[in-house]
Design a protein around this motif. Sequence first.
Motif, PDB file in Angstrom:
ATOM      1  N   GLY A   1       0.604  -1.292   0.085  1.00  0.00           N
ATOM      2  CA  GLY A   1      -0.062  -0.030   0.065  1.00  0.00           C
ATOM      3  C   GLY A   1       0.816   1.211   0.178  1.00  0.00           C
ATOM      4  O   GLY A   1       0.303   2.428   0.197  1.00  0.00           O
ATOM      5  N   THR A   2       2.140   1.118   0.107  1.00  0.00           N
ATOM      6  CA  THR A   2       2.987   2.469  -0.070  1.00  0.00           C
ATOM      7  C   THR A   2       3.525   2.602  -1.528  1.00  0.00           C
ATOM      8  O   THR A   2       3.813   1.741  -1.977  1.00  0.00           O
ATOM      9  CB  THR A   2       4.278   2.181   0.892  1.00  0.00           C
ATOM     10  OG1 THR A   2       3.858   1.824   2.152  1.00  0.00           O
ATOM     11  CG2 THR A   2       5.294   3.389   1.164  1.00  0.00           C
ATOM     12  N   GLU A   3       3.528   3.900  -1.742  1.00  0.00           N
ATOM     13  CA  GLU A   3       3.988   4.259  -3.127  1.00  0.00           C
ATOM     14  C   GLU A   3       4.741   5.723  -2.885  1.00  0.00           C
ATOM     15  O   GLU A   3       4.301   6.395  -1.928  1.00  0.00           O
ATOM     16  CB  GLU A   3       2.912   4.375  -4.102  1.00  0.00           C
ATOM     17  CG  GLU A   3       2.196   3.358  -4.520  1.00  0.00           C
ATOM     18  CD  GLU A   3       1.140   3.398  -5.411  1.00  0.00           C
ATOM     19  OE1 GLU A   3       0.996   4.609  -5.801  1.00  0.00           O
ATOM     20  OE2 GLU A   3       0.317   2.445  -6.017  1.00  0.00           O
ATOM     21  N   VAL A   4       5.960   5.831  -3.675  1.00  0.00           N
ATOM     22  CA  VAL A   4       6.632   7.085  -3.374  1.00  0.00           C
ATOM     23  C   VAL A   4       6.969   7.686  -4.781  1.00  0.00           C
ATOM     24  O   VAL A   4       7.374   6.722  -5.531  1.00  0.00           O
ATOM     25  CB  VAL A   4       8.111   6.854  -2.692  1.00  0.00           C
ATOM     26  CG1 VAL A   4       8.689   8.059  -2.716  1.00  0.00           C
ATOM     27  CG2 VAL A   4       7.689   6.244  -1.278  1.00  0.00           C
ATOM     28  N   THR A   5       6.851   8.704  -5.012  1.00  0.00           N
ATOM     29  CA  THR A   5       7.034   9.395  -6.324  1.00  0.00           C
ATOM     30  C   THR A   5       8.154  10.328  -6.196  1.00  0.00           C
ATOM     31  O   THR A   5       8.317  11.063  -5.455  1.00  0.00           O
ATOM     32  CB  THR A   5       5.920  10.015  -7.034  1.00  0.00           C
ATOM     33  OG1 THR A   5       5.205  11.033  -6.231  1.00  0.00           O
ATOM     34  CG2 THR A   5       5.021   8.835  -7.504  1.00  0.00           C
ATOM     35  N   VAL A   6       9.276  10.619  -7.288  1.00  0.00           N
ATOM     36  CA  VAL A   6      10.082  11.453  -7.440  1.00  0.00           C
ATOM     37  C   VAL A   6       9.928  12.157  -8.713  1.00  0.00           C
ATOM     38  O   VAL A   6      10.083  11.720  -9.652  1.00  0.00           O
ATOM     39  CB  VAL A   6      11.487  10.767  -7.212  1.00  0.00           C
ATOM     40  CG1 VAL A   6      12.653  11.897  -7.243  1.00  0.00           C
ATOM     41  CG2 VAL A   6      11.743   9.829  -5.987  1.00  0.00           C
ATOM     42  N   ASN A   7       9.719  13.419  -8.541  1.00  0.00           N
ATOM     43  CA  ASN A   7       9.243  14.298  -9.676  1.00  0.00           C
ATOM     44  C   ASN A   7       8.191  13.761 -10.376  1.00  0.00           C
ATOM     45  O   ASN A   7       8.191  13.677 -11.625  1.00  0.00           O
ATOM     46  CB  ASN A   7      10.706  14.722 -10.394  1.00  0.00           C
ATOM     47  CG  ASN A   7      11.353  15.652  -9.909  1.00  0.00           C
ATOM     48  OD1 ASN A   7      11.253  16.080  -8.965  1.00  0.00           O
ATOM     49  ND2 ASN A   7      12.598  15.910 -10.911  1.00  0.00           N
ATOM     50  N   GLY A   8       7.513  12.993  -9.758  1.00  0.00           N
ATOM     51  CA  GLY A   8       6.398  12.405 -10.474  1.00  0.00           C
ATOM     52  C   GLY A   8       6.502  11.036 -11.156  1.00  0.00           C
ATOM     53  O   GLY A   8       5.515  10.622 -11.616  1.00  0.00           O
ATOM     54  N   ILE A   9       7.588  10.559 -10.882  1.00  0.00           N
ATOM     55  CA  ILE A   9       7.838   9.176 -11.284  1.00  0.00           C
ATOM     56  C   ILE A   9       8.186   8.123 -10.446  1.00  0.00           C
ATOM     57  O   ILE A   9       8.568   8.417  -9.404  1.00  0.00           O
ATOM     58  CB  ILE A   9       9.389   9.084 -12.074  1.00  0.00           C
ATOM     59  CG1 ILE A   9       9.362  10.315 -12.999  1.00  0.00           C
ATOM     60  CG2 ILE A   9       9.755   7.843 -12.435  1.00  0.00           C
ATOM     61  CD1 ILE A   9      10.704  10.232 -13.820  1.00  0.00           C
ATOM     62  N   ALA A  10       7.209   7.076 -10.193  1.00  0.00           N
ATOM     63  CA  ALA A  10       7.228   5.969  -9.467  1.00  0.00           C
ATOM     64  C   ALA A  10       8.603   5.368  -9.193  1.00  0.00           C
ATOM     65  O   ALA A  10       9.208   5.000 -10.059  1.00  0.00           O
ATOM     66  CB  ALA A  10       6.271   4.915  -9.611  1.00  0.00           C
ATOM     67  N   ALA A  11       8.916   5.210  -7.794  1.00  0.00           N
ATOM     68  CA  ALA A  11      10.180   4.914  -7.322  1.00  0.00           C
ATOM     69  C   ALA A  11      10.033   3.185  -6.908  1.00  0.00           C
ATOM     70  O   ALA A  11       9.001   2.637  -6.260  1.00  0.00           O
ATOM     71  CB  ALA A  11      10.519   5.562  -6.193  1.00  0.00           C
ATOM     72  N   PRO A  12      11.150   2.550  -7.535  1.00  0.00           N
ATOM     73  CA  PRO A  12      10.991   0.964  -6.875  1.00  0.00           C
ATOM     74  C   PRO A  12      11.402   1.024  -5.505  1.00  0.00           C
ATOM     75  O   PRO A  12      12.118   1.754  -4.886  1.00  0.00           O
ATOM     76  CB  PRO A  12      12.301   0.535  -7.715  1.00  0.00           C
ATOM     77  CG  PRO A  12      12.472   1.436  -8.742  1.00  0.00           C
ATOM     78  CD  PRO A  12      12.049   2.796  -8.240  1.00  0.00           C
ATOM     79  N   LEU A  13      10.435   0.185  -4.582  1.00  0.00           N
ATOM     80  CA  LEU A  13      10.571   0.133  -3.232  1.00  0.00           C
ATOM     81  C   LEU A  13      11.093  -1.147  -2.674  1.00  0.00           C
ATOM     82  O   LEU A  13      10.739  -2.059  -3.288  1.00  0.00           O
ATOM     83  CB  LEU A  13       8.921   0.221  -2.839  1.00  0.00           C
ATOM     84  CG  LEU A  13       8.338   1.541  -3.055  1.00  0.00           C
ATOM     85  CD1 LEU A  13       6.891   1.711  -2.462  1.00  0.00           C
ATOM     86  CD2 LEU A  13       9.161   2.778  -2.663  1.00  0.00           C
ATOM     87  N   LEU A  14      12.014  -0.900  -2.137  1.00  0.00           N
ATOM     88  CA  LEU A  14      12.816  -2.282  -1.355  1.00  0.00           C
ATOM     89  C   LEU A  14      12.439  -2.698  -0.300  1.00  0.00           C
ATOM     90  O   LEU A  14      12.331  -3.720   0.278  1.00  0.00           O
ATOM     91  CB  LEU A  14      14.320  -1.734  -1.250  1.00  0.00           C
ATOM     92  CG  LEU A  14      14.796  -1.318  -2.480  1.00  0.00           C
ATOM     93  CD1 LEU A  14      16.383  -0.758  -2.429  1.00  0.00           C
ATOM     94  CD2 LEU A  14      15.048  -2.352  -3.494  1.00  0.00           C
TER      95      LEU A  14
END
Length: 77
Positions: free
Chosen positions: A43-56
């Motif tokens: 359920g966690t999502e992170v975006t950097v400058n609108g781009i989804a980041a791979p979550l480890l």
Amino acid sequence: ASLREGPIAPGQLATLLGTELGPSSGASAELGPDRLIERSLAGTEVTVNGIAAPLLYTQAGQVNLQIPFGIAGTSEA
């Protein structure tokens, strides 16, 4: 792995620290059908400058991620 603040670069591993960032118990990276690390985890999502980041890894107080390569060439993240 220094946990120091500073600029980020495409492909760099980063850690976000805070509260209520993810689930109460930790969840580790999963590979998607394309064999890439998923960009949504427990359920966690992170975006950097609108781009989804791979979550480890994600849990309530910490998220470990890879800065997306798609930010290359941008001046702010």
